[in-house]
Scaffold this motif. Structure first.
Motif, mmCIF file in Angstrom:
data_model
loop_
_atom_site.group_PDB
_atom_site.id
_atom_site.type_symbol
_atom_site.label_atom_id
_atom_site.label_comp_id
_atom_site.label_asym_id
_atom_site.label_seq_id
_atom_site.Cartn_x
_atom_site.Cartn_y
_atom_site.Cartn_z
ATOM 1 N N VAL A 52 0.834 -1.207 0.000
ATOM 2 C CA VAL A 52 0.000 0.000 0.000
ATOM 3 C C VAL A 52 0.868 1.257 0.000
ATOM 4 O O VAL A 52 0.578 2.240 -0.704
ATOM 5 C CB VAL A 52 -0.947 -0.010 1.213
ATOM 6 C CG1 VAL A 52 -1.673 1.329 1.339
ATOM 7 C CG2 VAL A 52 -1.969 -1.133 1.084
ATOM 8 N N THR A 53 1.958 1.210 0.788
ATOM 9 C CA THR A 53 2.862 2.366 0.829
ATOM 10 C C THR A 53 3.492 2.620 -0.542
ATOM 11 O O THR A 53 3.562 3.771 -1.019
ATOM 12 C CB THR A 53 3.963 2.121 1.871
ATOM 13 O OG1 THR A 53 3.366 1.928 3.154
ATOM 14 C CG2 THR A 53 4.913 3.302 1.941
ATOM 15 N N LYS A 55 2.304 1.686 -3.423
ATOM 16 C CA LYS A 55 1.249 2.124 -4.339
ATOM 17 C C LYS A 55 0.941 3.606 -4.149
ATOM 18 O O LYS A 55 0.783 4.358 -5.133
ATOM 19 C CB LYS A 55 -0.007 1.304 -4.109
ATOM 20 C CG LYS A 55 -1.121 1.611 -5.106
ATOM 21 C CD LYS A 55 -2.386 0.863 -4.775
ATOM 22 C CE LYS A 55 -3.026 1.422 -3.521
ATOM 23 N NZ LYS A 55 -4.355 0.820 -3.258
ATOM 24 N N LYS A 56 0.879 4.046 -2.896
ATOM 25 C CA LYS A 56 0.607 5.461 -2.629
ATOM 26 C C LYS A 56 1.725 6.349 -3.176
ATOM 27 O O LYS A 56 1.461 7.434 -3.731
ATOM 28 C CB LYS A 56 0.465 5.680 -1.124
ATOM 29 C CG LYS A 56 -0.772 5.054 -0.513
ATOM 30 C CD LYS A 56 -2.041 5.680 -1.086
ATOM 31 C CE LYS A 56 -3.293 5.097 -0.439
ATOM 32 N NZ LYS A 56 -4.526 5.690 -1.015
ATOM 33 N N ARG A 57 2.956 5.884 -3.052
ATOM 34 C CA ARG A 57 4.075 6.659 -3.563
ATOM 35 C C ARG A 57 3.994 6.780 -5.088
ATOM 36 O O ARG A 57 4.223 7.875 -5.669
ATOM 37 C CB ARG A 57 5.384 5.993 -3.141
ATOM 38 C CG ARG A 57 6.612 6.804 -3.512
ATOM 39 C CD ARG A 57 7.859 6.311 -2.792
ATOM 40 N NE ARG A 57 8.082 4.890 -3.018
ATOM 41 C CZ ARG A 57 7.953 3.968 -2.088
ATOM 42 N NH1 ARG A 57 7.568 4.299 -0.863
ATOM 43 N NH2 ARG A 57 8.183 2.691 -2.361
ATOM 44 N N GLN A 59 1.247 6.560 -6.875
ATOM 45 C CA GLN A 59 0.080 7.381 -7.176
ATOM 46 C C GLN A 59 0.404 8.872 -7.038
ATOM 47 O O GLN A 59 -0.086 9.695 -7.827
ATOM 48 C CB GLN A 59 -1.087 7.010 -6.264
ATOM 49 C CG GLN A 59 -1.724 5.674 -6.607
ATOM 50 C CD GLN A 59 -2.816 5.270 -5.644
ATOM 51 O OE1 GLN A 59 -2.886 5.801 -4.522
ATOM 52 N NE2 GLN A 59 -3.655 4.320 -6.028
ATOM 53 N N MET A 60 1.239 9.201 -6.045
ATOM 54 C CA MET A 60 1.664 10.593 -5.902
ATOM 55 C C MET A 60 2.497 11.028 -7.100
ATOM 56 O O MET A 60 2.314 12.134 -7.641
ATOM 57 C CB MET A 60 2.459 10.757 -4.599
ATOM 58 C CG MET A 60 1.624 10.595 -3.328
ATOM 59 S SD MET A 60 2.625 10.641 -1.828
ATOM 60 C CE MET A 60 3.311 12.284 -1.921
ATOM 61 N N SER A 63 0.220 11.494 -10.006
ATOM 62 C CA SER A 63 -0.524 12.754 -9.928
ATOM 63 C C SER A 63 0.335 13.928 -10.376
ATOM 64 O O SER A 63 -0.139 14.829 -11.107
ATOM 65 C CB SER A 63 -1.002 12.973 -8.483
ATOM 66 O OG SER A 63 -1.685 14.193 -8.365
ATOM 67 N N VAL A 109 0.965 0.761 -10.652
ATOM 68 C CA VAL A 109 -0.055 0.921 -9.618
ATOM 69 C C VAL A 109 -1.093 -0.192 -9.715
ATOM 70 O O VAL A 109 -1.533 -0.757 -8.715
ATOM 71 C CB VAL A 109 -0.728 2.302 -9.732
ATOM 72 C CG1 VAL A 109 -1.961 2.375 -8.844
ATOM 73 C CG2 VAL A 109 0.254 3.405 -9.356
ATOM 74 N N GLU A 113 -1.942 -2.942 -6.895
ATOM 75 C CA GLU A 113 -3.311 -3.134 -6.411
ATOM 76 C C GLU A 113 -3.715 -4.607 -6.487
ATOM 77 O O GLU A 113 -4.366 -5.132 -5.568
ATOM 78 C CB GLU A 113 -4.277 -2.271 -7.221
ATOM 79 C CG GLU A 113 -4.180 -0.786 -6.901
ATOM 80 C CD GLU A 113 -5.140 0.044 -7.729
ATOM 81 O OE1 GLU A 113 -5.691 -0.509 -8.723
ATOM 82 O OE2 GLU A 113 -5.339 1.228 -7.419
#
Length: 252
Positions: A52-53, A55-57, A59-60, A63, A109, A113
């Protein structure tokens, strides 16, 4: 010798296995296995958190690239509207690079997921398995404790256990000593009834035993016999009348 060494190794392993089996506590073994499963579950949860960490990185970063693509597109339009086609070209080239990176990030990503979902499914299955194992573990521990208590009660009741065996041996020794003491008491009573103790008492007081008394009796008898023979000789020689007369006078 290979056969002998192989047999020796087998015997040693069998002995070690038997010792380990005696030392093994089922309750401790089950608790240890349950603890290891909980550790595995914690590792799965940690893996999910790491995914999850990551993936969040990503995703940032995705973005930021999306914002960069929008910005470069705007800059290219502005440059082109101002007649600066070369600058617009550079902006569009950078936009294409950013879009390519953005697609790669989106793909990563998506993979993360999917991996995250697999880990979540594994966590749920493992949680269910651990919960079932915990329930079964407690049932087995309860059954083992009940069986162990039953064995102890049965051993105590039947005297099979080691402690009861020691008690049995002590009791047998006490019975043997009691029987020995009773036999000795009976022997003393029999000796007392036969007068052996009275003879011993007389021996202690007079200082003579049976042989001494017999010897004294023989000596006394011999003395009496000698005197009797002497008297007969005197009577036969004529001394009897005078003595007889003296005896009669004495009686008068």
């Amino acid at each position: 010798m290979p056969g002998v060494s192989g047999r020796f190794s087998t015997v040693v392993k069998a002995k070690i296995s038997k010792l380990l089996d005696r030392a093994e506590d089922p309750a401790e073994t089950l608790d240890y296995s349950y603890q290891k499963q909980l550790e595995s579950l914690q590792n799965v949860k940690k893996g999910i958190a790491d995914v999850v960490t990551a993936k969040k990185r990503l995703q940032m970063q995705s973005s930021k690239l999306e914002q960069s693509v929008v910005k470069l597109d705007t800059q290219a339009r502005q440059a082109l509207s101002q007649g600066n086609e070369e600058l617009a070209r550079v902006a569009l080239e950078r936009k294409n690079v950013a879009q390519t990176e953005l697609q790669g990030l989106d793909s990563q990503v998506s993979e993360l997921e999917a991996q995250q979902q697999k880990l979540i499914d594994s966590q749920q299955k493992l949680t269910t398995k651990i919960e079932a194992f915990r329930t079964k573990k407690e049932v087995i521990k309860a059954q083992y404790s009940a069986a162990e208590a039953q064995v102890r009660i049965s051993e105590a009741a039947t005297g099979v256990g080691e402690e009861m065996a020691d008690v049995g041996l002590a009791m047998q020794r006490a019975v043997d000593k009691t029987e020995q003491m009773k036999a000795r008491a009976d022997a003393v009573g029999e000796l007392e009834a036969s007068g052996a103790f009275e003879d011993l008492t007389q021996l202690g007081e007079g200082g003579d035993d049976d042989i001494d008394r017999q010897l004294k009796e023989l000596s006394s008898t011999a003395t009496v016999d000698d005197e009797l023979a002497k008297m007969k000789a005197e009577i036969g020689s004529g001394a009897a009348p005078a003595e007889s007369k003296q005896l009669e006078e004495g009686q008068a």
